[in-house]
Design a protein around this motif. Sequence first.
Motif, PDB file in Angstrom:
ATOM      1  N   ASP A  95      -1.888   5.397  -8.364  1.00 61.91           N
ATOM      2  CA  ASP A  95      -1.513   5.845  -7.287  1.00 61.91           C
ATOM      3  C   ASP A  95      -1.163   4.734  -6.164  1.00 61.91           C
ATOM      4  N   ALA A  96      -1.879   3.451  -6.518  1.00 64.54           N
ATOM      5  CA  ALA A  96      -1.669   2.344  -5.761  1.00 64.54           C
ATOM      6  C   ALA A  96      -0.227   1.825  -6.083  1.00 64.54           C
ATOM      7  N   THR A  97       0.079   1.515  -7.420  1.00 63.34           N
ATOM      8  CA  THR A  97       1.259   0.766  -7.848  1.00 63.34           C
ATOM      9  C   THR A  97       2.359   1.702  -7.583  1.00 63.34           C
ATOM     10  N   HIS A  98       2.481   2.994  -7.494  1.00 63.84           N
ATOM     11  CA  HIS A  98       3.365   3.788  -7.579  1.00 63.84           C
ATOM     12  C   HIS A  98       3.793   4.776  -6.252  1.00 63.84           C
ATOM     13  N   THR A  99       2.619   4.366  -5.286  1.00 65.86           N
ATOM     14  CA  THR A  99       2.678   5.376  -3.872  1.00 65.86           C
ATOM     15  C   THR A  99       2.572   4.264  -2.820  1.00 65.86           C
ATOM     16  N   ALA A 100       1.456   3.693  -2.445  1.00 65.13           N
ATOM     17  CA  ALA A 100       1.270   2.785  -1.697  1.00 65.13           C
ATOM     18  C   ALA A 100       1.459   1.510  -1.565  1.00 65.13           C
ATOM     19  N   ASN A 101       1.708   0.840  -2.612  1.00 68.39           N
ATOM     20  CA  ASN A 101       1.814  -0.647  -2.674  1.00 68.39           C
ATOM     21  C   ASN A 101       3.256  -1.083  -2.115  1.00 68.39           C
ATOM     22  N   SER A 159     -12.480  -0.546  -1.857  1.00 72.98           N
ATOM     23  CA  SER A 159     -12.015  -1.627  -2.605  1.00 72.98           C
ATOM     24  C   SER A 159     -10.883  -2.642  -2.285  1.00 72.98           C
ATOM     25  N   GLY A 160     -10.467  -2.386  -0.957  1.00 70.67           N
ATOM     26  CA  GLY A 160      -9.536  -3.156  -0.357  1.00 70.67           C
ATOM     27  C   GLY A 160      -8.292  -2.543   0.805  1.00 70.67           C
ATOM     28  N   THR A 161      -8.100  -3.331   1.586  1.00 70.66           N
ATOM     29  CA  THR A 161      -7.008  -2.830   2.751  1.00 70.66           C
ATOM     30  C   THR A 161      -5.842  -2.100   1.885  1.00 70.66           C
ATOM     31  N   GLY A 162      -5.606  -0.726   2.215  1.00 70.37           N
ATOM     32  CA  GLY A 162      -4.606   0.075   1.538  1.00 70.37           C
ATOM     33  C   GLY A 162      -4.716   0.697   0.390  1.00 70.37           C
ATOM     34  N   SER A 163      -5.912   0.485  -0.100  1.00 67.83           N
ATOM     35  CA  SER A 163      -6.444   1.120  -1.334  1.00 67.83           C
ATOM     36  C   SER A 163      -6.619   2.737  -1.077  1.00 67.83           C
ATOM     37  N   GLU A 309       5.494   9.777  -0.223  1.00 67.16           N
ATOM     38  CA  GLU A 309       5.870   9.997   1.107  1.00 67.16           C
ATOM     39  C   GLU A 309       4.623  10.218   1.972  1.00 67.16           C
ATOM     40  N   GLN A 310       3.454  10.877   1.561  1.00 67.80           N
ATOM     41  CA  GLN A 310       2.214  11.181   2.276  1.00 67.80           C
ATOM     42  C   GLN A 310       1.611   9.673   2.618  1.00 67.80           C
ATOM     43  N   ARG A 311       1.514   9.020   1.592  1.00 72.55           N
ATOM     44  CA  ARG A 311       0.905   7.570   1.827  1.00 72.55           C
ATOM     45  C   ARG A 311       1.677   6.840   2.819  1.00 72.55           C
ATOM     46  N   GLY A 312       2.833   6.823   2.747  1.00 76.50           N
ATOM     47  CA  GLY A 312       3.626   6.116   3.756  1.00 76.50           C
ATOM     48  C   GLY A 312       3.492   6.340   5.050  1.00 76.50           C
ATOM     49  N   LYS A 313       3.491   7.706   5.402  1.00 77.49           N
ATOM     50  CA  LYS A 313       2.789   8.383   6.787  1.00 77.49           C
ATOM     51  C   LYS A 313       1.554   7.719   7.141  1.00 77.49           C
ATOM     52  N   LEU A 314       0.555   7.702   6.252  1.00 83.49           N
ATOM     53  CA  LEU A 314      -0.639   7.440   6.531  1.00 83.49           C
ATOM     54  C   LEU A 314      -0.968   6.263   6.666  1.00 83.49           C
ATOM     55  N   GLN A 316       1.358   4.160   8.021  1.00 85.03           N
ATOM     56  CA  GLN A 316       2.036   3.796   9.370  1.00 85.03           C
ATOM     57  C   GLN A 316       1.066   4.222  10.412  1.00 85.03           C
ATOM     58  N   GLN A 317       0.573   5.624  10.206  1.00 85.38           N
ATOM     59  CA  GLN A 317      -0.241   5.889  11.426  1.00 85.38           C
ATOM     60  C   GLN A 317      -1.542   5.240  11.518  1.00 85.38           C
ATOM     61  N   ALA A 318      -2.223   4.700  10.341  1.00 86.43           N
ATOM     62  CA  ALA A 318      -3.159   3.870  10.362  1.00 86.43           C
ATOM     63  C   ALA A 318      -2.971   2.506  11.051  1.00 86.43           C
ATOM     64  N   GLY A 319      -1.894   2.150  10.900  1.00 86.21           N
ATOM     65  CA  GLY A 319      -1.250   0.696  11.665  1.00 86.21           C
ATOM     66  C   GLY A 319      -1.531  -0.308  10.621  1.00 86.21           C
ATOM     67  N   ILE A 320      -1.708  -0.116   9.447  1.00 83.04           N
ATOM     68  CA  ILE A 320      -1.876  -0.901   8.273  1.00 83.04           C
ATOM     69  C   ILE A 320      -0.534  -1.956   8.236  1.00 83.04           C
ATOM     70  N   LYS A 321      -0.633  -2.983   8.208  1.00 78.85           N
ATOM     71  CA  LYS A 321       0.546  -3.800   7.887  1.00 78.85           C
ATOM     72  C   LYS A 321       1.030  -4.458   6.751  1.00 78.85           C
ATOM     73  N   PRO A 322       2.353  -4.611   6.253  1.00 80.38           N
ATOM     74  CA  PRO A 322       2.435  -5.154   4.876  1.00 80.38           C
ATOM     75  C   PRO A 322       2.134  -6.608   4.957  1.00 80.38           C
ATOM     76  N   GLU A 323       1.892  -7.177   3.891  1.00 78.08           N
ATOM     77  CA  GLU A 323       1.481  -8.672   3.502  1.00 78.08           C
ATOM     78  C   GLU A 323       2.551  -9.320   2.830  1.00 78.08           C
TER      79      GLU A 323
END
Length: 323
Positions: A95-101, A159-163, A309-314, A316-323
Motif C-alpha cells: 500500500d506504500a509503493t502503490h498508494t502513498a509513495n 515506521s516513518g513519515t507517510g507510512s 485517492e484516499q491516501r492522497g487526500k489524507l 494533503q490534509q495532514a500537511g505532509i510534504k513530498p521529499e
Amino acid sequence: MKRPVLKVSIGWIFAIFCTLSLAQQDFPMKPLRMVVPYPPGASTDSLGRIVSQKISASMGQPVVVDNKGGASGNIGSDYVAKSPADGYTLMVGTDATHTANMYLTAAPTFHPIKDFTALTQAVANPIVLVVHPGIPAKNLSELIAFGKQRPDQLSYGSSGTGSPHHLAGELLKQFTGMPFVHVAYKGGAPAVSDLMGGQIPMVFASLITVLPHIKSGKLKAIGFTQTTRYPGLPQVPTFSETLPGFEMNSWLGFFAPAKLPPAVTKRLHAELVKALRDPDITAKLDTMGLGVVANTSEEFSEQVRKEFEQRGKLIQQAGIKPE
C-alpha cells in the motif's frame, strides 16, 4: 500489382498474431523474476520467497527473487514499471509503493496505477495500535479519555513519515480531534523498541512486528485499523467499532507491468491464488500475522484505485510534504 502486396502483408500480420498467441498459450517458456522493492528480511521478502517457490514448482520454471530496495520501495517499483509487459517480471507491491509513495515523492518516475497490472492482493498486513503496559487504557474509548486528561502525554511512533502507520495516527487525529504528536522512526522495529523501553507511550505498527509482544503481555493491543477483527486475536476490537467509518488498510500484493496480455494475466493470477490458498502457505503466513486474501485482479485493481485517492487526500490534509 497492389493485391499481392496486400496479401503478403495480411499473411505477415496473421503469422505474427499466431506466434504471439502461441507464446501466450505456452507461457512461461523461461525463468521469471520476482522483484521485491525492499531489503531481504522484510515481510515483502518473506512473502515473495514463499510464493515464488510454490509457483516455480507449479509453472515448471525457476522464479528468481530479486531484492531491489531503496527510496521507500520506489527503485524496485520503477524497475518493474519499465519492464516488458510479457509476464516474466512480477513484483511484491505494498500500500506504500502503490498508494502513498507518489504523494510523498517530489519527482515520481512512475504512476502506481497507470504503469502496473494489479494481479491479486496477497495478504492483509494488519495495523494495530499498541501501548506501553503503563498506560491505563484497555481499549480505544479509554485511551481517548486518558488522552483528554493528559493531552501532552500521548505521542505516537510509526515506521516513518507517510507510512500507513503514520497515516493511521493522522486519521485518528481527524476522527477524535486529539492533538496526538507523531514521532517518526526509521522502521517499525526501533519504534517498538522505544515503546517497550518506555520512551514513547504508543505505536501504530504492523501486526507482524508486535504479535509476539502482544501474546507475551509485554505490550497492550488497543485496536486494529482495518474494519474486521484479526482471527488470531479475536478479543482485540477494530477502531471502527468505536469510531464508525474509520479504516486504514495495509497490504501486500502482486503486480506486473501495465498492458499485460489477458491470457498471461489470467495464468499468473491463477498460479498466485493457488499458491496463496495452499493450506501450508496460508498457515505459515498466518503465524507471521499476515492474513491471506487472494482476490480477483479486478477487485484488487479497484481497491488500489480507491485507496490511492484516499491516501492522497489524507496526506494533503495532514500537511505532509513530498521529499
